[in-house]
Design a protein around this motif. Structure first.
Motif, PDB file in Angstrom:
ATOM      1  N   LYS A 267      -1.677  -0.199   5.768  1.00  0.00           N
ATOM      2  CA  LYS A 267      -2.945   0.233   6.385  1.00  0.00           C
ATOM      3  C   LYS A 267      -3.190  -0.563   7.662  1.00  0.00           C
ATOM      4  O   LYS A 267      -3.600  -0.014   8.684  1.00  0.00           O
ATOM      5  CB  LYS A 267      -4.086   0.006   5.384  1.00  0.00           C
ATOM      6  CG  LYS A 267      -5.448   0.393   5.887  1.00  0.00           C
ATOM      7  CD  LYS A 267      -5.575   1.888   5.988  1.00  0.00           C
ATOM      8  CE  LYS A 267      -6.942   2.301   6.476  1.00  0.00           C
ATOM      9  NZ  LYS A 267      -7.057   3.764   6.447  1.00  0.00           N
TER      10      LYS A 267
ATOM     11  N   PRO B 270       0.850   5.337   5.742  1.00  0.00           N
ATOM     12  CA  PRO B 270      -0.232   4.427   6.153  1.00  0.00           C
ATOM     13  C   PRO B 270      -1.614   5.087   6.161  1.00  0.00           C
ATOM     14  O   PRO B 270      -2.616   4.418   5.883  1.00  0.00           O
ATOM     15  CB  PRO B 270       0.176   3.995   7.565  1.00  0.00           C
ATOM     16  CG  PRO B 270       1.664   4.113   7.568  1.00  0.00           C
ATOM     17  CD  PRO B 270       1.969   5.309   6.703  1.00  0.00           C
ATOM     18  N   SER B 271      -1.673   6.391   6.448  1.00  0.00           N
ATOM     19  CA  SER B 271      -2.988   7.048   6.498  1.00  0.00           C
ATOM     20  C   SER B 271      -3.601   7.185   5.102  1.00  0.00           C
ATOM     21  O   SER B 271      -4.795   7.432   4.960  1.00  0.00           O
ATOM     22  CB  SER B 271      -2.882   8.425   7.159  1.00  0.00           C
ATOM     23  OG  SER B 271      -2.169   9.310   6.322  1.00  0.00           O
ATOM     24  N   LYS B 272      -2.757   6.988   4.061  1.00  0.00           N
ATOM     25  CA  LYS B 272      -3.271   7.071   2.684  1.00  0.00           C
ATOM     26  C   LYS B 272      -3.362   5.691   2.037  1.00  0.00           C
ATOM     27  O   LYS B 272      -3.793   5.559   0.883  1.00  0.00           O
ATOM     28  CB  LYS B 272      -2.360   7.961   1.845  1.00  0.00           C
ATOM     29  CG  LYS B 272      -2.360   9.389   2.353  1.00  0.00           C
ATOM     30  CD  LYS B 272      -1.578  10.323   1.445  1.00  0.00           C
ATOM     31  CE  LYS B 272      -1.628  11.733   1.988  1.00  0.00           C
ATOM     32  NZ  LYS B 272      -0.336  12.370   2.050  1.00  0.00           N
ATOM     33  N   ALA B 273      -2.927   4.662   2.750  1.00  0.00           N
ATOM     34  CA  ALA B 273      -2.911   3.304   2.168  1.00  0.00           C
ATOM     35  C   ALA B 273      -4.326   2.725   2.099  1.00  0.00           C
ATOM     36  O   ALA B 273      -5.189   3.043   2.923  1.00  0.00           O
ATOM     37  CB  ALA B 273      -2.004   2.412   3.005  1.00  0.00           C
ATOM     38  N   GLU B 274      -4.546   1.881   1.081  1.00  0.00           N
ATOM     39  CA  GLU B 274      -5.868   1.268   0.909  1.00  0.00           C
ATOM     40  C   GLU B 274      -6.127   0.202   1.960  1.00  0.00           C
ATOM     41  O   GLU B 274      -5.206  -0.436   2.453  1.00  0.00           O
ATOM     42  CB  GLU B 274      -5.941   0.603  -0.474  1.00  0.00           C
ATOM     43  CG  GLU B 274      -6.213   1.582  -1.587  1.00  0.00           C
ATOM     44  CD  GLU B 274      -6.309   0.892  -2.935  1.00  0.00           C
ATOM     45  OE1 GLU B 274      -6.867  -0.222  -2.994  1.00  0.00           O
ATOM     46  OE2 GLU B 274      -5.804   1.455  -3.907  1.00  0.00           O
ATOM     47  N   GLU B 275      -7.427   0.003   2.242  1.00  0.00           N
ATOM     48  CA  GLU B 275      -7.838  -1.064   3.158  1.00  0.00           C
ATOM     49  C   GLU B 275      -7.252  -2.395   2.702  1.00  0.00           C
ATOM     50  O   GLU B 275      -7.189  -2.666   1.502  1.00  0.00           O
ATOM     51  CB  GLU B 275      -9.371  -1.209   3.148  1.00  0.00           C
ATOM     52  CG  GLU B 275     -10.129  -0.101   3.846  1.00  0.00           C
ATOM     53  CD  GLU B 275      -9.819   0.005   5.332  1.00  0.00           C
ATOM     54  OE1 GLU B 275      -9.489  -1.033   5.949  1.00  0.00           O
ATOM     55  OE2 GLU B 275      -9.890   1.129   5.858  1.00  0.00           O
TER      56      GLU B 275
ATOM     57  N   GLY C 243       0.823  -1.210   0.000  1.00  0.00           N
ATOM     58  CA  GLY C 243       0.000   0.000   0.000  1.00  0.00           C
ATOM     59  C   GLY C 243       0.854   1.255   0.000  1.00  0.00           C
ATOM     60  O   GLY C 243       2.090   1.183  -0.003  1.00  0.00           O
TER      61      GLY C 243
ATOM     62  N   ASN D 275       6.404   2.671   8.902  1.00  0.00           N
ATOM     63  CA  ASN D 275       5.378   2.126   8.002  1.00  0.00           C
ATOM     64  C   ASN D 275       5.540   0.625   7.775  1.00  0.00           C
ATOM     65  O   ASN D 275       5.071   0.079   6.786  1.00  0.00           O
ATOM     66  CB  ASN D 275       5.320   2.927   6.688  1.00  0.00           C
ATOM     67  CG  ASN D 275       6.608   2.876   5.899  1.00  0.00           C
ATOM     68  OD1 ASN D 275       7.609   2.301   6.340  1.00  0.00           O
ATOM     69  ND2 ASN D 275       6.611   3.456   4.709  1.00  0.00           N
TER      70      ASN D 275
END
Ligand code: CMP
Length: 135
Positions: free
Chosen positions: A106, A96-101, A92, A115
């Motif tokens: 994430k 991490p705050s922008k990573a996909e579920e 991702g 990260n």
């Protein structure tokens, strides 16, 4: 087009510290990335600076090298179809705050520095990075 590739993955100090090694390894193998080699090591700041030297002009370079050398890490060679891109998708976004579920960062990342995982960003860099840790 698909091709059998190898890539370098690092489980960073924040994730090793939280005992996430087995969870992260299972995640890769369940997604058909085979772990060809794996070792737990602790590197010096000089070694981290050499490894991350592509980032030497960035403002975060010094903190990044201090961080990677702050505790044990797990370095791995992953192999599979399109392993370089696949690993990056599984990790991702860097932040991490922008990573996909459902991506590793994430699920486990704490911050852009902590990260949890690193992965090579191209087939060429993968060769260099694998050579760096597995001589
Ligand atoms: P990684 O994929 O290991 O490659 C370089 C690392 O630098 C990156 O993960 C982040 O952990 C860290 N980093 C810190 N700040 C930044 C930033 N602003 N942009 C990109 N990477 C950053």
């Amino acid at each position: 087009m698909s091709s059998l590739e190898q890539t370098l993955s690092i489980i960073k100090p924040d994730a090793v510290e939280r005992n996430l090694e087995n969870k992260i390894k299972s995640f890769f193998t369940e997604k058909n990335l085979k772990i060809l080699k794996s070792k737990k090591i602790k590197i010096s700041k000089d070694e981290a600076s050499e490894f991350y030297k592509v980032h030497q002009t960035k403002p975060f370079y010094d903190a990044l090298c201090t961080y990677l050398s702050s505790g044990p890490i797990i370095v791995m060679i992953l192999e599979g179809e399109n392993a370089v891109l696949k690993n990056r998708e599984l990790m991702g976004a860097t932040d991490p705050s922008k990573a996909e579920e459902g991506t590793l960062r994430k699920m486990y990342g704490i911050s852009i520095d902590k990260n949890s995982v690193h992965g090579s960003d191209s087939v060429e860099n993968a060769k260099t990075e694998i050579g760096f840790f597995f001589k």
